[in-house]
Scaffold this active site. Structure first.
Site, PDB file in Angstrom:
ATOM      1  N   GLY A 127       0.817  -1.210   0.000  1.00  0.00           N
ATOM      2  CA  GLY A 127       0.000   0.000   0.000  1.00  0.00           C
ATOM      3  C   GLY A 127       0.845   1.252   0.000  1.00  0.00           C
ATOM      4  N   PRO A 128       0.253   2.383  -0.327  1.00  0.00           N
ATOM      5  CA  PRO A 128       0.986   3.656  -0.342  1.00  0.00           C
ATOM      6  C   PRO A 128       1.459   4.041   1.056  1.00  0.00           C
ATOM      7  CG  PRO A 128      -1.134   3.820  -1.494  1.00  0.00           C
ATOM      8  CD  PRO A 128      -1.145   2.527  -0.761  1.00  0.00           C
ATOM      9  N   PRO A 129       2.377   4.988   1.146  1.00  0.00           N
ATOM     10  CA  PRO A 129       2.837   5.441   2.473  1.00  0.00           C
ATOM     11  C   PRO A 129       1.711   6.091   3.265  1.00  0.00           C
ATOM     12  CG  PRO A 129       4.358   6.148   0.741  1.00  0.00           C
ATOM     13  CD  PRO A 129       3.145   5.607   0.051  1.00  0.00           C
ATOM     14  N   GLY A 130       1.714   5.828   4.565  1.00  0.00           N
ATOM     15  CA  GLY A 130       0.751   6.462   5.459  1.00  0.00           C
ATOM     16  C   GLY A 130      -0.584   5.781   5.573  1.00  0.00           C
ATOM     17  N   THR A 131      -0.756   4.601   4.951  1.00  0.00           N
ATOM     18  CA  THR A 131      -2.052   3.929   4.987  1.00  0.00           C
ATOM     19  C   THR A 131      -2.216   3.009   6.195  1.00  0.00           C
ATOM     20  OG1 THR A 131      -1.129   2.270   3.478  1.00  0.00           O
ATOM     21  CG2 THR A 131      -2.424   4.055   2.510  1.00  0.00           C
ATOM     22  N   GLY A 132      -1.175   2.794   6.983  1.00  0.00           N
ATOM     23  CA  GLY A 132      -1.317   2.027   8.220  1.00  0.00           C
ATOM     24  C   GLY A 132      -0.764   0.625   8.169  1.00  0.00           C
ATOM     25  N   LYS A 133       0.237   0.352   7.348  1.00  0.00           N
ATOM     26  CA  LYS A 133       0.797  -1.003   7.284  1.00  0.00           C
ATOM     27  C   LYS A 133       1.521  -1.360   8.580  1.00  0.00           C
ATOM     28  CE  LYS A 133       3.111   0.038   3.587  1.00  0.00           C
ATOM     29  NZ  LYS A 133       2.582   1.402   3.409  1.00  0.00           N
ATOM     30  N   THR A 134       2.382  -0.464   9.046  1.00  0.00           N
ATOM     31  CA  THR A 134       3.090  -0.720  10.293  1.00  0.00           C
ATOM     32  C   THR A 134       2.133  -0.718  11.480  1.00  0.00           C
ATOM     33  OG1 THR A 134       5.017   0.381   9.315  1.00  0.00           O
ATOM     34  CG2 THR A 134       5.060  -0.012  11.678  1.00  0.00           C
ATOM     35  N   GLU A 182     -11.514  33.752  -7.971  1.00  0.00           N
ATOM     36  CA  GLU A 182     -12.128  32.652  -7.217  1.00  0.00           C
ATOM     37  C   GLU A 182     -13.644  32.635  -7.422  1.00  0.00           C
ATOM     38  OE1 GLU A 182     -10.240  30.505  -6.064  1.00  0.00           O
ATOM     39  OE2 GLU A 182      -8.394  31.663  -6.214  1.00  0.00           O
TER      40      GLU A 182
END
Length: 682
Positions: free
Chosen positions: A235-242, A458
């Site tokens: 998965g991409p960085p920061g998705t909660g693997k660790t 804007e």
């Protein structure tokens, strides 16, 4: 099976080392040893600074005694040292490497008596007037010499022994580079459970099943199934693997060893393979257990892709890892859990079934997952009643779990800065804007002409986007400078978009050009604030034409293949696989779509020019418009007065900017000739 006579270790507990950690007594001992060494070195330097003593013959000493040329003597048994009253030239015995006699000028001397002479002191006093005679006990000089010469060596050996013992106490035995640095999960630390993980329900189910395998293997083996040998978290960085791995360590009632992929490779050849062997040996001793390797791409990269020849330590480590995972010997009860965000560079042999039986995808959370993550991270933070986490979740598409955790933390810090008891929606919105664009530039000088240009820019985005069928709804418009952006218009998608349609692409391109159209339509000038809008529109159109086949003229054909280097794992070259005539056709299609979108935006703004003026004026007064206020302006209704909180937060800043703008007008009257300094971000 574990030996029944040996006491079984409790799962999750770290085994204590055989030698305790060095405490204060050992540190004090090392300090005193170093101090003694310094004193000895200083003493030797002091002794070396004394005058040199020449050894003379006993007969020469008697001659000097008879002459009365003795100033002082020290008698230690048979050894006599002293100082002559006057310097004398005395012949010395030839040395081993010099065959001729030599003469030296002697003042300090040393000699050895053939036997004890009790009348020596009397003869010296009789011949020399005012002589100083000192007598000492004999036999101590030899021991003093031995101690002064051998004590530094003994102290150095003792210091080396203490250093080696300290290394053993710390767990890093001397020359034990091949030992694994894996850390067993300890029960004394706060545990992470699956309740602390949200937004990855499928990954949690797969990991829970692996834990159940270890707890009750017979349940699955009775149907012929076998325990999986490994699971790979992708998965991409920061998705909660660790975080998932920590949750497994907290939930599993078996030993859990954690190690990083970079811990295997060192400067010594063969260390990585040795540490892999030691890691699996520890796993076999504590089976059933889980081994976790974080960032496994550090040692699991594709073999044969290294630049240059010679021995590759990383490939040797990978080969040993492959053998240990599924080799000739079986590792029953040892499950390898690994995590990486670069699965494209891993070796195919590492990914095959039998080594990593399961690939668990931990992707970016969807809107429901983001809401669950926000609830997990805000459970210990007091929230105000106006906080709607569902709205926050829909307003943060593309954010990972780490981004959402940072958002909640920043909101809590902002609330504490404002001395509030609870976190309100205002702090959460401000936190989101800070993360996406940067903090507000309150001290930046903004001229009134620039604010007016930004307001119309804007407002053009918001009005064009609101009048398009397939564009995302407008959520908020602001002209407060943040980062490199002079203003921003937020569009809130109704759901997570997994694929895009041609209608959505055309409407998105049209609303992104609405700012440039408004500038030229009302103020008759072009600023550099539309730079990011033009870049985004150009990239999107080119993808429509060359990659997604959304052009009627070119058809469903992909143009422009890419070459990727397996070692670098990123795009390094793009070559054209089409002719020059096709390239001209692609450019003409891109220009046609951009021109049509520009004309659509211009038509919408001309039909709603009154709303454009009203919205720009409201932005100049309030600086920020929310969704409700935008809908009121689009319906032709008047806005309610500013609330006390918003007025107190914005009015002082507005007066300061206007006052500074008046001063800058006098200093730089040629502002219209200057480029617009605030690039816009949509």
């Amino acid at each position: 099976m574990v030996d029944q006579q040996r006491p079984r270790k409790k799962p999750g507990m770290t085994p204590k080392p055989s030698i305790g950690k060095p405490g204060k007594p050992l540190k004090a001992m090392v300090f005193w040893v170093i101090l003694v060494l310094i004193l000895l070195i200083a003493f030797q330097m002091f002794e070396s600074g004394k005058k040199r003593e020449f050894r003379i013959a006993y007969s020469t000493f008697n001659e000097e005694v008879e002459k009365g040329n003795i100033k002082s003597v020290v008698i230690r048994g048979l050894q006599v040292t002293g100082v002559l009253l006057e310097r004398t030239t005395i012949p010395m015995e030839p040395s081993a490497d010099q065959g001729q006699r030599r003469e030296v000028i002697v003042e300090n001397f040393i000699t050895t008596l053939p036997a004890i002479d009790p009348e020596l002191s009397g003869r010296i006093m009789e011949k020399s007037e005012g002589v100083i005679i000192v007598g000492e006990e004999g036999g101590s000089s030899t021991w003093v010499k031995i101690l002064t010469s051998g004590l530094p060596l003994l102290l150095i050996v003792g210091l080396w022994f203490l250093i080696m013992r300290q290394m053993q106490a710390g767990g890093n035995k001397a020359f034990s580079f091949g030992k694994s640095r894996a850390r067993m999960f300890g029960g004394d630390k706060p545990r992470t459970s699956f309740d602390d993980v949200a937004g990855a329900d499928e990954a949690k189910e797969d990991l829970e099943e692996i834990i159940e395998f270890l707890k009750d293997p017979k349940k699955f083996q009775k149907l012929g199934g076998r325990i999986p040998k490994g699971a790979l978290l992708l998965g991409p960085p920061g998705t909660g693997k660790t975080l998932l791995a920590r949750a497994v360590a907290g939930e599993a009632s078996v030993p859990f060893f954690s190690m990083s992929g970079s811990d295997f490779v060192e400067m010594f050849v063969g260390v990585g393979a040795s540490r892999v062997r030691d890691l699996f040996e520890q796993g076999k001793k504590h089976a059933p257990c889980i081994l976790f390797i974080d960032e496994i791409d550090a040692v699991g990269r594709h073999r044969g892709a290294g630049l240059g020849g010679g021995h590759d330590e990383r490939e040797q480590t990978l080969n040993q890892l492959l053998v240990e995972m599924d080799g000739f010997e079986s590792n029953a009860g040892v499950i390898l859990l690994a995590a990486t965000n670069r699965p494209d560079v891993l070796d195919p042999a590492l990914l095959r079934p039998g080594r990593f039986d399961r690939r668990i995808m931990v992707d970016m959370p969807d809107v429901r997952g983001r809401e669950g993550i926000l609830k997990v991270h805000s459970k210990n933070i007091p929230l105000h009643e106006d906080v709607n986490l569902d709205v926050v979740a829909r307003a943060t598409p593309g954010m990972s779990g780490a981004d959402l955790a940072n958002l909640v933390n920043e909101a809590a810090l902002l609330a504490a800065r404002y001395n509030k008891d609870k976190v309100t929606m205002e702090e959460i919105e401000e936190s989101k804007d800070r993360i996406l664009l940067g903090p507000q530039k309150k001290s930046k000088l903004v001229k009134e002409e620039a604010r007016e240009l930004t307001a119309y820019h804007e407002a053009g985005h918001a009005i064009v986007g609101a009048n398009l069928k397939y564009s995302d709804p407008v959520y908020k418009v602001s002209i407060i400078p943040r980062g490199n952006a002079g203003g921003v218009t937020f569009f809130l998608p109704e759901d997570d978009r997994t694929e895009v349609s041609r209608d959505w692409c055309c409407d998105t391109i049209t609303q992104s050009l609405g700012g440039r159209v408004a500038e030229q339509l009302v103020l008759n000038r072009m600023g550099s604030g539309a730079q990011s809008d033009i870049q985004m529109a150009s990239k999107l159109v080119r993808k429509m034409v060359t990659q997604w086949g959304m052009s009627d003229e070119l058809g469903p054909i992909s143009f422009g293949e890419r070459d990727e280097h397996i070692f670098l794992g990123r795009e390094i070259q793009q070559h054209s696989d089409y002719s020059e005539a096709t390239a001209k056709l692609i450019d003409s299609e891109v220009k046609r779509i951009i021109s049509e979108s520009y004309e659509r935006a211009e038509k919408i703004l001309k039909e709603n020019v009154d709303v454009l003026h009203t919205m720009a004026k409201s932005l100049l007064e309030r600086e920020t418009l929310d969704k409700i206020e935008i809908e009121l302006l689009l319906d032709g209704k008047e806005l309610p007065p500013l609330t006390t909180r918003r007025a107190s937060a914005k009015e002082p800043k507005k007066e300061k900017i206007v006052a500074e703008s008046e001063e800058s007008k006098e200093a730089r009257p040629d502002f219209q000739k200057q480029p617009f300094p605030h690039p816009d971000t949509t």
